[in-house]
Design a protein around this motif. Structure first.
Motif: not given
Length: 753
Positions: A447, A631, A634-635, A641, A643, A657
């Motif tokens: 991502a 962030v 998402l993790k 991830v 960024k 990130a």
């Protein structure tokens, strides 16, 4: 407690992992040394030490091993071990603890030449050529020794054919020509703490072969060993030159302007603030800002851009780029040691010293692997004859062959060679990666979260639409430019840039109306430029005009309305537009199954308009802590991830990130703060970074397969009695050369599919 400091060295002549290992072991034994980082590919060594260290003795120990060592810097304080250099809170790849001192190390290049020392290497100490790696190979000491050894081998064959009774002595003499330097180096390495070096294994194998009356093979093996080492040196030199060649792009001379006159001076003498003249067709000799002139700049040597970029007053230019069609006056903004190319070269060399997790594992593995090989070789030589009635000559011969097969050079160089080639290839097109750990982590990214302003967009508004209500569009733009003349506001600059080339009327009595707009008198008529709401207070907008302005607002554009006297002349719409390659760059990521999302503090309407245009999920009106939370969310979903932002106001998200990537045009922020940097502002380069990582990890897997596969094949054939000593040496030096050549394929340009 003594203050911790670090010193950085250039080490000439390292061409294999064995070299770096011996230097590392020897230097760590010096009193006061806390940590050592040696890079074969960069030809550098960084030593962290306390005030009790005798640097002169340290340098003597390295030169005693036969390497030319010169100090690149003075001694500088460094952070305590384990301190991460995350000034701006940027992220880092898991397990990457090897670049905690990068900032200090970078500064260390900026010291006077007077601090440099260059201890002379001991002549003839070993088979490696530990002099400068410049010039043709046959002029190097290593090349001369290899040629001499080959000539001696041929002579031995000739003598053996003519006088068979002295053949064995002729081959022993030929062998000693190459072996004596190797054996002397093996002894020096053993005294410095590395008893199981490749030179020691080679010496034991060659002498053992003589003892069992295999002098001919011993001579051939020594010659093949030298050939392999020579090829390693040539390949390593090519990898090293790939990044250093960037420095050659900067011209050595510059035209300095003083008191209305120009004179040629060395480019390295240019001071910040100096004015230089750049003629059409010349390379620009320093980073700077254009004071006068307008020209197309060919940035391909630095950025890889296929077409020249038009630049004019106040635009930045980079050292090493080529001026196109007009003379330019440029104010220097960075000294030679700090220009964009110099910093890229410096940071890539430092990154090459940082080891990836895979490389660290192989280093640890090799520490046990080599002694194990010696033990296996000894068992093969002793056990069958001692307990099973085997022939001593046959099994000692096989044991000696196993020593040669088991040398770990190819395995140990498999990872750093690939990483160094990738770091160099990336840097040549503006992809700066802070070490092997970052390079390795990028390939696992699933991502990518992008900032909007300055990352997906250009970071400055542009005129997108001109509406002519009662005046022609050209007149609307020209009068708007007249009102904005002299203003530094971003919207004003957008109008002025768009009006370049138009005839701008003179404006007088200019006045700024706070929160509303600006007025001035043009040709005796009062002219107003401002927001639609403020304009509506002066002249009533029709339903159609209001609808057209509302439609532009819905597209995330800022609209300014022009009123001349009592007449609604027209309107100008502006927006921070997406970068030219943003849509294609994001598509390259999604095509690889990578999730993309925009995180921005901008209003939802503008962000949504840009997101819809680019085809990216949008999270708008976010505070810095909101970006960080997203962030982390998402993790928590199991995503790796990355960024991408400007490296400053996205600091919390960059820190959260797995990999922080700065987007910037070669700025200090982009170069110094993030784990990785897209120096030239191309969104597509993020996908190229990930592709480069995947190519690198694939190359490393190939290299490990080559290294271990060849050893396994020759191990079986040797024990079976099919192959002997000279094929065994091919399992080591041949594999090392193949691995290095395979890694050099990564120097080819990165192109996304």
């Amino acid at each position: 407690m003594a203050e911790t400091a670090q010193t950085r060295y250039r080490v000439e002549g390292m061409d294999c992992a064995s070299c770096a290992s011996k230097i590392d072991t020897a230097v760590r034994r010096v009193q006061g040394v806390e940590d050592v980082t040696v890079s074969v590919t960069a030809g550098t060594m960084t030593v962290r030490h306390d005030g009790t260290s005798d640097l002169a003795a340290l340098e003597k120990k390295v030169s005693g091993l036969g390497y030319a060592v010169s100090r690149l810097s003075g001694t500088m304080p460094t952070p305590a071990p384990g301190h991460q250099h995350h000034d701006c809170g940027h992220g880092h790849a898991p397990g990457d603890h090897d670049h905690s001192h990068k900032s200090a190390a970078g500064d260390e290049h900026r010291h006077a030449d007077g601090e440099s020392k260059d201890p002379k290497p001991i002549e003839g100490l070993h088979g490696h050529d530990h002099g400068a790696s410049t010039g043709p190979w046959w002029k190097s000491r290593k090349g001369k020794l290899t040629i001499l050894s080959g000539a001696a081998l041929i002579a031995a064959y000739a003598v053996g054919h003519l006088v068979p009774s002295v053949a064995s002595y002729a081959f022993i003499a030929a062998m000693l020509i190459g072996l004596v330097p190797i054996a002397r180096r093996a002894v020096m390495a053993a005294m410095a703490g590395t008893p199981f070096s490749i030179e020691m294994l080679m010496t034991i194998a060659a002498l053992g072969a003589v003892v069992i009356n295999a002098g001919e093979e011993a001579a051939a093996v020594v010659f093949l060993f030298l050939v392999g080492e020579l090829l390693e040196g040539v390949a390593a030199g090519k990898a090293r030159q790939s990044i250093q060649s960037l420095a050659a792009l900067v011209p050595k001379k510059a035209l300095l302007e003083e008191n209305g006159q120009t004179r040629s001076v060395p480019a390295e003498m240019l001071a910040v603030g100096s004015i230089i003249m750049v003629r059409p067709g010349d390379r620009i000799s320093a980073d700077g800002v254009i004071l006068s002139g307008d020209s197309a700049i060919d940035q391909a040597p630095v950025t890889g851009e296929s077409t020249p970029v038009r630049k004019t007053i106040d635009d930045a230019v980079f050292a090493g780029t080529i001026n196109g069609d007009a003379a330019l006056r440029v104010r220097v903004t960075a000294a030679a040691a700090d220009n964009t190319i110099a910093r890229i070269v410096r940071l890539v060399e430092e990154a090459q010293e940082s080891k990836a997790p895979t490389e660290r594992f192989i280093d640890r593995f090799s520490r046990y692997y080599t002694p194990a090989v010696v033990a296996v070789g000894a068992l093969v030589a002793i056990v069958p004859p001692l307990f099973f009635g085997g022939s001593w000559g046959e099994w000692v011969y096989k044991g000696l062959a196993i020593l040669l097969i088991g040398c770990p050079c190819a395995l140990v160089i498999s990872t750093p060679a690939a990483i160094a080639a990738s770091l160099s290839a990336g840097a040549r097109r503006g992809l700066l990666l802070k070490g092997g750990a970052v390079l390795e982590a990028l390939g696992t990214v699933t991502a990518v979260a992008f900032d909007k302003t300055g990352t997906l967009t250009e970071g400055k508004p542009k005129v997108t639409d001109i509406l002519g209500f009662d005046y022609p569009e050209g007149d609307v733009l020209a009068m708007a430019a007249a009102l904005e003349a002299g203003s530094s506001h971003p919207l004003a600059r957008a109008i002025l840039d768009s009006a370049a080339g138009l005839e701008i009327p003179a404006a007088t009595d200019s006045k700024a109306l706070g929160g509303k707009g600006v007025t001035a008198t043009i040709d005796g008529t009062l002219v107003f430029l401002g927001s639609p709401q403020a304009a509506n207070e002066r002249v009533l907008l029709s339903v159609d005009q209001s609808a057209r302005i509302a439609a532009l607002n819905d597209e995330g554009k800022t609209v300014s309305v022009l009123i001349v006297g009592k007449t609604l002349a027209g309107a100008i719409a502006m927006r921070d537009e997406p970068r030219a390659d943003a849509k294609a760059g994001l598509a390259a990521l999604t095509s690889r199954g990578i999730k993309i999302v925009m995180l921005t503090g901008d209003n939802s309407r503008t962000a949504s308009a840009i997101g819809q245009q680019l085809g990216i999920e949008v999270r708008a009106e976010l505070m810095p802590e909101d970006k960080q939370k997203i962030v982390l969310d998402l993790k928590s979903q199991g995503l790796i991830v990355a960024k991408v932002g400007d490296g400053i106001n996205d600091a919390p998200a960059l820190a959260a990130a797995d990999v922080g990537i700065a987007m910037g045009g070669g700025t200090d922020v982009a170069l110094e703060t993030a784990d990785a940097a897209v120096l030239h502002g191309r969104v597509g380069d993020v996908a190229d970074m990930i592709l480069l990582s995947k190519r690198t990890m694939g190359n490393i897997r190939q290299n490990i397969t080559i290294a271990l596969g060849l050893k396994a094949v020759f191990l079986v054939t040797t024990i079976a009695g099919i192959t002997g000593l000279w094929p065994a040496i091919l399992a080591d030096t041949g594999a090392t050369v193949l691995v290095t050549i395979n890694a050099l394929r990564l120097l080819a340009p990165v192109r996304n599919a």
